[in-house]
Design an enzyme around this catalytic site. Structure first.
Site, PDB file in Angstrom:
ATOM      1  N   HIS A   1       0.837  -1.197   0.000  1.00 42.44           N
ATOM      2  CA  HIS A   1       0.000   0.000   0.000  1.00 42.44           C
ATOM      3  C   HIS A   1       0.872   1.248   0.000  1.00 42.44           C
ATOM      4  CE1 HIS A   1      -2.464  -3.258   1.570  1.00 42.44           C
ATOM      5  NE2 HIS A   1      -3.538  -2.559   1.281  1.00 42.44           N
TER       6      HIS A   1
ATOM      7  N   HIS B   1      -2.114  -0.640   7.111  1.00 41.22           N
ATOM      8  CA  HIS B   1      -1.747  -1.032   5.746  1.00 41.22           C
ATOM      9  C   HIS B   1      -0.577  -0.207   5.227  1.00 41.22           C
ATOM     10  CE1 HIS B   1      -5.041   1.951   5.719  1.00 41.22           C
ATOM     11  NE2 HIS B   1      -4.335   2.519   4.779  1.00 41.22           N
TER      12      HIS B   1
ATOM     13  N   GLY C   1      -3.821  -3.035  11.276  1.00 41.83           N
ATOM     14  CA  GLY C   1      -4.313  -3.492   9.972  1.00 41.83           C
ATOM     15  C   GLY C   1      -5.827  -3.541  10.032  1.00 41.83           C
ATOM     16  N   PRO C   2      -6.375  -4.281  10.994  1.00 34.27           N
ATOM     17  CA  PRO C   2      -7.823  -4.197  11.208  1.00 34.27           C
ATOM     18  C   PRO C   2      -8.151  -2.774  11.673  1.00 34.27           C
ATOM     19  CG  PRO C   2      -6.897  -6.175  12.225  1.00 34.27           C
ATOM     20  CD  PRO C   2      -5.746  -5.286  11.845  1.00 34.27           C
TER      21      PRO C   2
ATOM     22  N   HIS D   1      -3.853   3.674  -3.420  1.00 36.88           N
ATOM     23  CA  HIS D   1      -4.015   3.134  -2.068  1.00 36.88           C
ATOM     24  C   HIS D   1      -3.300   1.809  -1.824  1.00 36.88           C
ATOM     25  CE1 HIS D   1      -5.854   1.853   1.695  1.00 36.88           C
ATOM     26  NE2 HIS D   1      -6.061   0.706   1.106  1.00 36.88           N
TER      27      HIS D   1
ATOM     28  N   GLU E   1     -17.870  -2.279  24.314  1.00 32.75           N
ATOM     29  CA  GLU E   1     -17.146  -3.539  24.479  1.00 32.75           C
ATOM     30  C   GLU E   1     -15.922  -3.637  23.573  1.00 32.75           C
ATOM     31  OE1 GLU E   1     -20.381  -3.304  23.752  1.00 32.75           O
ATOM     32  OE2 GLU E   1     -21.449  -4.044  25.510  1.00 32.75           O
TER      33      GLU E   1
ATOM     34  N   HIS F   1     -22.558 -14.867  32.754  1.00 33.78           N
ATOM     35  CA  HIS F   1     -23.854 -15.202  32.153  1.00 33.78           C
ATOM     36  C   HIS F   1     -23.607 -16.095  30.940  1.00 33.78           C
ATOM     37  CE1 HIS F   1     -24.614 -11.813  34.763  1.00 33.78           C
ATOM     38  NE2 HIS F   1     -25.918 -11.905  34.596  1.00 33.78           N
TER      39      HIS F   1
ATOM     40  N   ASP G   1     -33.610 -12.870  30.111  1.00 31.61           N
ATOM     41  CA  ASP G   1     -33.176 -11.913  29.092  1.00 31.61           C
ATOM     42  C   ASP G   1     -33.279 -12.477  27.679  1.00 31.61           C
ATOM     43  OD1 ASP G   1     -32.821  -9.652  30.587  1.00 31.61           O
ATOM     44  OD2 ASP G   1     -30.674  -9.920  30.899  1.00 31.61           O
TER      45      ASP G   1
ATOM     46  N   HIS H   1     -29.399 -12.619  24.743  1.00 29.46           N
ATOM     47  CA  HIS H   1     -28.444 -12.581  25.853  1.00 29.46           C
ATOM     48  C   HIS H   1     -27.938 -13.967  26.258  1.00 29.46           C
ATOM     49  CE1 HIS H   1     -29.735  -8.475  25.991  1.00 29.46           C
ATOM     50  NE2 HIS H   1     -29.042  -8.191  27.073  1.00 29.46           N
TER      51      HIS H   1
ATOM     52  N   ARG I   1     -24.069 -17.189  35.606  1.00 24.16           N
ATOM     53  CA  ARG I   1     -24.939 -16.265  36.333  1.00 24.16           C
ATOM     54  C   ARG I   1     -25.527 -16.988  37.543  1.00 24.16           C
ATOM     55  NH1 ARG I   1     -31.199 -14.408  35.332  1.00 24.16           N
ATOM     56  NH2 ARG I   1     -31.148 -12.791  36.907  1.00 24.16           N
TER      57      ARG I   1
END
Lengths: 668, 668
Positions: free
Chosen positions: B28, B68, B116-117, B262, B413, B463, B471, B475, B522
Site C-alpha cells: 500500500h 496497511h 491493519g484491522p 491506495h 465492548e 452469564h 433476558d 443474551h 450467572r
C-alpha cells in the site's frame, strides 16, 4: 392532540410495566417508566399503523433500540390494540410468551425487530429508512404514493456509546435520511451509575457533525414532542435526533433517577409506593386506564380511515400500473423477475471464486432487481459492483439517487450488517453485504441477529484463507470460517470453484429463512471436473461426490472451497504411490447442512467404512465429526505474511503435505 | 528543526516505499507516500526513543493505526537506526521477514502494536495513554519523573469510519488524556474512491464533541507540524486531533490523489515517473539519501543524551525509593506482590462462579497491584468491582484520579478490549475486561489481536449459557463459548464451580503468552466434591477427574462449567437404574489445552475404551473429537426467554435428559 388521554396512556404503560416486571420478578422498569410519554405520543398521535395488519407495507416503523425496555413496547402495543392481551403481558418473560425479555421479531405482532444488543436498533432503523426511500423511488408514481412512511427509533445512552450507532448515524447523515427520527431518552443513567462516570461527550454536537438536525426537549411535554417531531419532519434532507431529558424509572420514589431503576423489579413495597404516587389503583394488578382503551378505540377509527385511503390509492395505483404492481408482488414473494442467466464456466479454467461470484452477481442482480447491497470499502476486491440500472442512472444509492442499488457503506462493517438487517426487515428488498472473511468478526453481532431473526441476507466474504498472502495474519482467516459455522441458522457456503459459486449464489437467493455466507477465494481455482452431472442437486444437501472411483472407495477425501482442488491433487499423489487404492473426492460446501442431512445421505456420500481424510485451510474444529483429528490437515495457528503459496508451504499446507499425511496414516 | 534534513528523510521514506512495494509486487504505497513528512517529523524531531533499546519503558509510543501503510513504519524505523536493514526492507511481505505486510508486534523492533484491522490502532493508543498516566501516578515522585511520555498515532479515514474509534475517542475525551496526540491523515480517499461517496461528516466537530482539542494543518509543512504538536502538548487536559490535509500517493504523477494509489504497487513505469519527479535516483534501487542517514546519526546522539539523563534520574529514583523500584520490577516481571490469599469454598455450598470470581478477584487484585480493568457498564452483574486502593482514594481511574485501577469503560465492548490491548502493550500493567459472554461478539476483533500479539489480558465473561434466563436469546450464549474456542492462542476457561474459578483466575494471571477467557455462570452452582486432592495440578492440563469409580469406568461423562454438576446429577440417575455401571465424571474447564495434552494424559483421563458422553449448554462442535455426536447433549438452536430452569426444560437440557440420552445409547 388529546393530551389528557395521552396522559392516561402513559400512566397505563407505567402500571403494566410495574406489574409485569414485578410478576416476572425480572425485567427493566427504568426505560418504560421514564419514557412512557413518548410511547403514548408515538402510537397515540404521531404514527400511522394498523393493529389488525401489523405488516402493512406502508406503516411507520418504530424501533426500540434500547431493547431492554421491552415493556415499553408490549404495554403500548397492547393498549393500541395489537393482538397482545393482558394475559400475554402477565406472561412477560415466560417461556413461549408473546412478551419475551427483549423484543423479538416474529414473536410479537408490532415488534419490528429484535433488539437488546445495544446500538444495533438504531442501525437497523437506518436500514429501514434506506429501504423506504428505495421502495418509494421504485414504486411511487405521480398521484400514487405507495411508500411514504417514517422510521422512528428510541435510543438510550447505551446505544449511543456503542460504536455501531456512530457508524450507522454517520452514514445516515451522509445519505440525508430525512424520514428517520431518533428520540434520545437522555436519562443520564446507565447500569453502573450516572453516565457522567464515562459518557460526557456532547451528543448533540456529535450528531450535528454527522449532518443531522438536532433538537432538544423534555420527555414529559406532549406539546413539545409534537412540535419537535413536526420540526423533524419539515427537514426532509436530514435525519433528526431529538434529545429528550428524562428521568429513569419515573414514578418510583426511591429509585427514579438512579441506576437502581434500570434493570431490576421495583420490589413489592416500592411498586406500591410508585403506584400511589402515580395514581394507579393499588388493588387492581395489571390495571390500565379505561380512558386509555377508549382513546385507542377512537384512534383506531382514524387509523383505519388513513389505512383505507392508502388502500384505495394502492389499488388505483395497481390498476394504473399493472406491471409495477406485479413487480411489487414479486419483490415481496421473493420471486425473480426471470430465471437468472447464470454464466457457465469451463472445466479446467482458473478463476477465483470471488471473480466467479462477480459474474454470477451480475446475473443474479438482473434476475432479482430488488437485490441491493454493497461493501465496506472493498467493492473491487470483493467483486460486488452492481450494474447501472436499465434507465442508465448511476447504480449508487445516495441523497440524489434514491433509485440506486449499490450502497457505499464505508469502512463500517458492523453498521453495514445491522443496516442490512433493517433493509431486510423493512420488506420488499433482498440485501447483501461484503468484506474480507476475516472481518466477519466486525460484523458478527449483527450476523447473529440476522440468524436469530431468520433474515435472508447474503454476506459475500472474500479472501477466505491464508491464500490471502502478503497482507499477513491480520487479514488471513484461520478460525473465521469455523467461527461462522458455529452460529445457529447461519448457512455458510464455501464453494470449491466457479460452478459451485453460481449454485451457491442461487441457494442463497432462494433461502428465505435465514442468512447465508458465501466464503470466496482471493486466488484462482480450477473449475473442477464433476463426475455426477446432477451434482447441483446433491450440493443442496451440503456435500456431493466430485470424483468417484469405479469401485467402493477405500479413502474419502473431503474438503470445502480451495481445498477441494488440493484434495484432488493429493489424491493423484497418493494414487501415484498406491494405484490400487480407490479414492473418492467429496466437496462439502455447506458442512452444517450436510451434518443435518439424513444418515442415509451422509453414508451415501462418505461411504463407510472408507477411511475419511479432510483438508481445511484453517482450524480442524468440527471436521472431527466425520474424521479423526489425526486424519485432518489443518492450520491451528495464525498465518504469515508472504505470497500465498509460500505461506502455504511454510505452514505445511500443500497437496504434498496432505498426501504425506494420508500415506503416513495408512501405514499405521 | 532541521527542515532540509527532514525533507531528505521524507524523500528517503518515499524511495524505500516505492521500491519495497514494487519488489514485493504487493503493498500500500498511498499512505507512506502521502504522509512521509509526518514520519520524518515524529522520528526526526518530536519523539523520544532509543533505537538500541526499543522497549525503553519511558519511550514515546507511536501507533500506525492505518496499518496497511506499513512501509511508513519500516522506512522510518530503518532510517532512524532501529535494527531493520535494507535487506529486511527488501524482504518486505516475504515469509519470515521483519517487515511483514502489516505491522506486527513482536516481529519488528520499534513496532508498538499489530495493526491493519482498522480503528483498533487508535483505540490501543488510548490504552497506552491510560497506562502512561497510571504508571506515572504510581511511580513518579517529586524530582523523579520515571514515566512521562506521549502516545502518538496516525489515523486514516478508514480508522475514523470504524465505530471502535468513536468509542475509544469518546472515552479518551472523557478521561482527558492530554498526552495522546492523533494525527489524521486526511487524504479524502479510500479504496472505493473519494471519501465523499460515504464519509462526509465533520470529523473535527465530532472530536470536539468528544472533548478533544482539534487542530488543523498541512501534512507538508514541517513548521506547521511543529507548531501544532506543541499546541497539542500545551493542552494537558485534552487529547488532541491534528487534522492534516494530505495527498494520497504523493509523488506518483498519475495515481496521487486517487484510490489507485491506495493498495497496489505503482508499477514499473509509474514508479520511474514518480522517482523522476521526486528526485530519487533511478539507477539506485532502495536508495535513501545520505543526508537522511547522516541526520539520524546526529539525532541519535541527542536521543542518547536524553535517554542517559532519564537513566540517571531512574537510577537515582531507584536508590531513593528502593521499595518502589522493587515494585516496578515485579510489575514488569509479572510477579505478584505476595501470594494471593485466595478464598476457600465449602463443598456443597452453592455459589455462582461469577460471584466466586468476585471474591477471587479481590484477592488477586491485592496480590497483583498492577492489575487494572473494568466492565462495559456491567460492574455488578460481572462482579468485577475492585477494592479502593490502600491509600483510601477511589478505585476508579479518571481525570482527577490517575491512581485509580477500575475503568468505567461504558457500553463500549470493542473499544474496551482494544484499549486493554494498549494497556498491556504499554507494559507494567496487567489488565482485564468484563461483559456478558454473549457480547464477546462485540469484543471479538480485539480479542483476535490480543491472541495474535500474545498479550496476557483476561476477559471476565459472565452469564455463560441459557441459564441467563429471562433476558432471552439475545443474551443467551449458544455458540459463544465454542466461537471463542476457535481463536488460536486464546485460552478459554470455563470453571465448574467456585474452587475451579479460583484456580482459573490464578492460571490466567500466571499466563504471560496470551489472553484468557473466564466464562462464568450467572446461576448458583454447587461446589463439587473432588476425589483427587491434587486436582488443581491436573486442571492445568485442561481437564481432570472429578469423581472416580473404584474400578475402570464403563462410562465417562465429560463437561465444563455448570454442566459438570449436571453430569454428576445425571450419573446418579443412571446409577439408579444401572447400579453396576462404573461412571467417571471429568471436568474439562479448558478444552483447547486438554486437546493439546499428550495422548497419555488424555487417555488417563478419558480411560479408553470407556464410552464417553458430553453435556454442553451450547453447540456440540468440537466435542466430537472425544465423543460421537450422538453421545452429546447439546443445544443447537437459539434460546428462549424465561426463568433459567424453565428454559432448560423447554430445550430438553436437564440432568434427566442427559441420563435418558445415556440410557438410550447404552441400549443400542
Amino acid at each position: 392532540m388529546d393530551k389528557k388521554s395521552l396522559h392516561s396512556v402513559a400512566l397505563s404503560m407505567r402500571s403494566l410495566t410495574i406489574d409485569a416486571i414485578q410478576k416476572a420478578n425480572s425485567g427493566h422498569p427504568g426505560l418504560p417508566l421514564g419514557a412512557a410519554e413518548l410511547g403514548a405520543f408515538l402510537y397515540g398521535a404521531a404514527m400511522k399503523y394498523d393493529p389488525a395488519d401489523p405488516s402493512w407495507i406502508d406503516r411507520d416503523r418504530f424501533v426500540l433500540s434500547a431493547g431492554h425496555g421491552s415493556m415499553f413496547l408490549y404495554s403500548i402495543l397492547h393498549l393500541a390494540g395489537f393482538p397482545i392481551s393482558i394475559d400475554d403481558i402477565k406472561a412477560f418473560r415466560q417461556v413461549g410468551s408473546k412478551c419475551p425479555g427483549h423484543p423479538e421479531y416474529g414473536v410479537t405482532p408490532g415488534v419490528e425487530t429484535t433488539t437488546g444488543p445495544l446500538g444495533q436498533g438504531i442501525a437497523m432503523a437506518v436500514g429501514m429508512a434506506i429501504a423506504e426511500r428505495m421502495m418509494g423511488s421504485k414504486f411511487n408514481r405521480p398521484g400514487f404514493t405507495v411508500f411514504d412512511h417514517y422510521t422512528y427509533t428510541l435510543v438510550g445512552d447505551g446505544c449511543l456509546m456503542e460504536g455501531v450507532s456512530s457508524e450507522a448515524c454517520s452514514l445516515a447523515g451522509h445519505l440525508g435520511l430525512g424520514k428517520l427520527i431518533a428520540y434520545y431518552d437522555s436519562n443520564a443513567v446507565s447500569i453502573d451509575g450516572p453516565t457522567s462516570i464515562t459518557f460526557t461527550e456532547d451528543v448533540g454536537k456529535r450528531f450535528e457533525a454527522y449532518g443531522w438536525q438536532v433538537l432538544s426537549g423534555d420527555m414529559y411535554d406532549f406539546e413539545g414532542l409534537e412540535t419537535l417531531t413536526a420540526k423533524a419532519k419539515t427537514d426532509a434532507g436530514r435525519p433528526s435526533l431529538i434529545i429528550l431529558k428524562s428521568v429513569i424509572g419515573k414514578g418510583s420514589p426511591n429509585k427514579q433517577g438512579t441506576s437502581g431503576a434500570h434493570g431490576s423489579p421495583l420490589g413489592e413495597e416500592e411498586a406500591a409506593k410508585a403506584k400511589a404516587i402515580l395514581g394507579i389503583p393499588l388493588d387492581q394488578p395489571f390495571w390500565a386506564a379505561p380512558e386509555a382503551y377508549a382513546f385507542f378505540e377512537k384512534r383506531r377509527v382514524e387509523l383505519a380511515a388513513a389505512k383505507a385511503a392508502w388502500q384505495k390509492t394502492y389499488e388505483a395505483w395497481g390498476k394504473a400500473n399493472p406491471e409495477l404492481s406485479e413487480e411489487l408482488s414479486r419483490w415481496y414473494f421473493n420471486r425473480p423477475a426471470k430465471e437468472p442467466d447464470l454464466p457457465s464456466f469451463t472445466a479446467g479454467d482458473k478463476i477465483a471464486t470471488r471473480n466467479a461470484s462477480g459474474k454470477v452477481l451480475a446475473a443474479i442482480a438482473t434476475a432479482w432487481p430488488n437485490l441491493v447491497g454493497g461493501s465496506a470499502d472493498l467493492q473491487n476486491p470483493n467483486v460486488v459492483g452492481l450494474p447501472a440500472d436499465p434507465a442508465g442512472s448511476s447504480s449508487v444509492f445516495g441523497k440524489d439517487n434514491p433509485g440506486g442499488r449499490y450502497l457505499h457503506f464505508g469502512v463500517r462493517e458492523f453498521a453495514m450488517t445491522a443496516i442490512t438487517n433493517g433493509i431486510a426487515l423493512h420488506g420488499g428488498l433482498r440485501a447483501f453485504t461484503a468484506t474480507f472473511l476475516v472481518f466477519a468478526d466486525y460484523m458478527r453481532p449483527a450476523i447473529r441477529l440476522a440468524a436469530l431473526m431468520k433474515l435472508p441476507v447474503v454476506y459475500v466474504l472474500t479472501h477466505d484463507s491464508i491464500f490471502v498472502g502478503e497482507d499477513g495474519p491480520t487479514h488471513q482467516p484461520i478460525e473465521s470460517l469455523t467461527a461462522l459455522r458455529t452460529i445457529p441458522n447461519l448457512t455458510v457456503l464455501r464453494p470449491a470453484d466457479a460452478e459451485e459459486t453460481a449454485v451457491a449464489w442461487r441457494q442463497a437467493m432462494e433461502r428465505t429463512d435465514g442468512p447465508t455466507v458465501l466464503a470466496l477465494s482471493r486466488q484462482n481455482l480450477p473449475v473442477v471436473v464433476k463426475d455426477d452431472p446432477e451434482w447441483p442437486y446433491t450440493m443442496a444437501l451440503g456435500a456431493y461426490v466430485v470424483r468417484n472411483p469405479k469401485v467402493a472407495p477405500d479413502l474419502v477425501l473431503a474438503a470445502s472451497g480451495s481445498e477441494v482442488s488440493l484434495a484432488l491433487a493429493a489424491a493423484d499423489l497418493v494414487s501415484g504411490k498406491k494405484p490400487n487404492l480407490a479414492i473418492r473426492i467429496v466437496s462439502v460446501p455447506d458442512r452444517g447442512t450436510f451434518y443435518k442431512a439424513p444418515a442415509a445421505v451422509r453414508d451415501a456420500i462418505l461411504s463407510p467404512p472408507a477411511k475419511i481424510f479432510v483438508a481445511e485451510a484453517g482450524i480442524s474444529m468440527g471436521w472431527e465429526r466425520i474424521a479423526p483429528f489425526e486424519n485432518i490437515l489443518s492450520i491451528e495457528r495464525f498465518g504469515e505474511s508472504g505470497p500465498g503459496d509460500k505461506v502455504a508451504a511454510a505452514l505445511g499446507f500443500t497437496a504434498q503435505a496432505f498426501a504425506d499425511l494420508i500415506m503416513a496414516r495408512l501405514m499405521k
